[in-house]
Design a protein around this motif. Structure first.
Motif, short mmCIF file in Angstrom:
data_model
loop_
_atom_site.label_atom_id
_atom_site.label_comp_id
_atom_site.label_asym_id
_atom_site.label_seq_id
_atom_site.Cartn_x
_atom_site.Cartn_y
_atom_site.Cartn_z
N GLN A 13 -56.63 -26.77 -3.33
CA GLN A 13 -55.40 -26.07 -3.70
C GLN A 13 -54.43 -27.04 -4.38
OE1 GLN A 13 -53.82 -24.15 -0.19
NE2 GLN A 13 -55.16 -22.39 -0.45
N PRO A 14 -53.55 -26.51 -5.21
CA PRO A 14 -52.52 -27.39 -5.80
C PRO A 14 -51.75 -28.13 -4.72
CG PRO A 14 -52.54 -25.27 -6.90
CD PRO A 14 -53.48 -25.14 -5.73
N GLY A 15 -51.49 -29.40 -4.96
CA GLY A 15 -50.83 -30.23 -3.98
C GLY A 15 -51.78 -30.94 -3.04
N GLY A 16 -53.04 -30.56 -3.07
CA GLY A 16 -54.03 -31.15 -2.18
C GLY A 16 -54.61 -32.46 -2.70
N SER A 17 -55.59 -32.96 -1.98
CA SER A 17 -56.20 -34.25 -2.31
C SER A 17 -57.72 -34.15 -2.30
CB SER A 17 -55.78 -35.32 -1.29
OG SER A 17 -54.39 -35.52 -1.30
N ARG A 67 -50.25 -40.70 -8.83
CA ARG A 67 -50.95 -39.69 -8.05
C ARG A 67 -52.40 -40.10 -7.75
NH1 ARG A 67 -51.98 -34.85 -10.19
NH2 ARG A 67 -52.04 -35.59 -12.35
N ASN A 84 -54.35 -37.49 -5.34
CA ASN A 84 -53.36 -36.81 -4.51
C ASN A 84 -52.46 -35.94 -5.38
OD1 ASN A 84 -54.33 -38.26 -2.27
ND2 ASN A 84 -52.89 -39.94 -2.65
N SER A 85 -51.74 -35.05 -4.73
CA SER A 85 -50.80 -34.16 -5.44
C SER A 85 -51.47 -33.50 -6.63
CB SER A 85 -49.56 -34.95 -5.89
OG SER A 85 -48.93 -35.57 -4.80
N LYS A 87 -52.91 -31.06 -9.40
CA LYS A 87 -52.32 -29.96 -10.17
C LYS A 87 -53.44 -29.15 -10.83
CE LYS A 87 -48.51 -33.04 -11.49
NZ LYS A 87 -47.77 -33.64 -12.63
N ASP A 90 -55.41 -30.78 -13.52
CA ASP A 90 -56.37 -31.82 -13.18
C ASP A 90 -57.80 -31.27 -13.11
OD1 ASP A 90 -53.95 -33.12 -10.90
OD2 ASP A 90 -54.50 -33.98 -12.85
N VAL A 122 -58.84 -27.24 -9.26
CA VAL A 122 -57.57 -27.16 -8.54
C VAL A 122 -57.00 -25.77 -8.79
CG1 VAL A 122 -55.31 -28.18 -8.15
CG2 VAL A 122 -57.22 -29.62 -8.93
N SER A 124 -55.30 -22.07 -6.57
CA SER A 124 -54.93 -21.38 -5.34
C SER A 124 -55.71 -20.08 -5.21
CB SER A 124 -53.43 -21.11 -5.32
OG SER A 124 -53.04 -20.40 -6.48
#
Length: 124
Positions: A13-17, A67, A84-85, A87, A90, A122, A124
């Motif tokens: 998900q967006p914001g994930g790693s 990131r 990380n973080s 988007k 990415d 990436v 949701s």
């Protein structure tokens, strides 16, 4: 032996790693620079990062600075890309590459071999 084998891609998900790995064989990380490129659907391939053989220093594309972190474990013959973080932009196939000795930038360091790639999505 395949010189470069990537792993670690997947859906996040967006914001994930995510952490990508590139297992190298047939050469030493002290002798050859290794890097990551990515290609999103319909877009040109982009150099993401590179780690120099000389001293393990790293360079990054502006789009991922702050990131993404690239590292290496010489004992395991493996390089990593910690992302990380994340988007949506990415998203793409991430390729491990090798070539040259020093990374002056993330786009051209004399790459002479490309892995098969691992898909990062990436969404949701």
């Amino acid at each position: 032996q395949v010189p470069l084998v990537e792993s670690g891609g997947g859906l996040v998900q967006p914001g994930g790693s995510l952490r990508l790995s590139c297992k190298v064989s047939g050469f030493s990380l002290d002798d050859v620079a290794v890097g990551w490129f990515r290609q999103a659907p319909g877009k040109e391939r982009e150099g993401v990062s590179c780690i120099s053989a000389m001293d393990g220093s790293t360079v990054y594309a502006d789009s991922v600075k702050g990131r993404f972190t690239m590292s290496r474990d010489n004992a395991k013959n493996t390089v990593y890309l910690q992302m990380n973080s994340l988007k949506p932009e990415d998203t793409g196939v991430y390729y491990c590459t090798k070539g040259g000795y020093v990374c002056y930038n993330s786009e051209d360091y004399g790459m002479d071999y490309w892995g098969e790639g691992t898909l990062v999505t990436v969404s949701s």
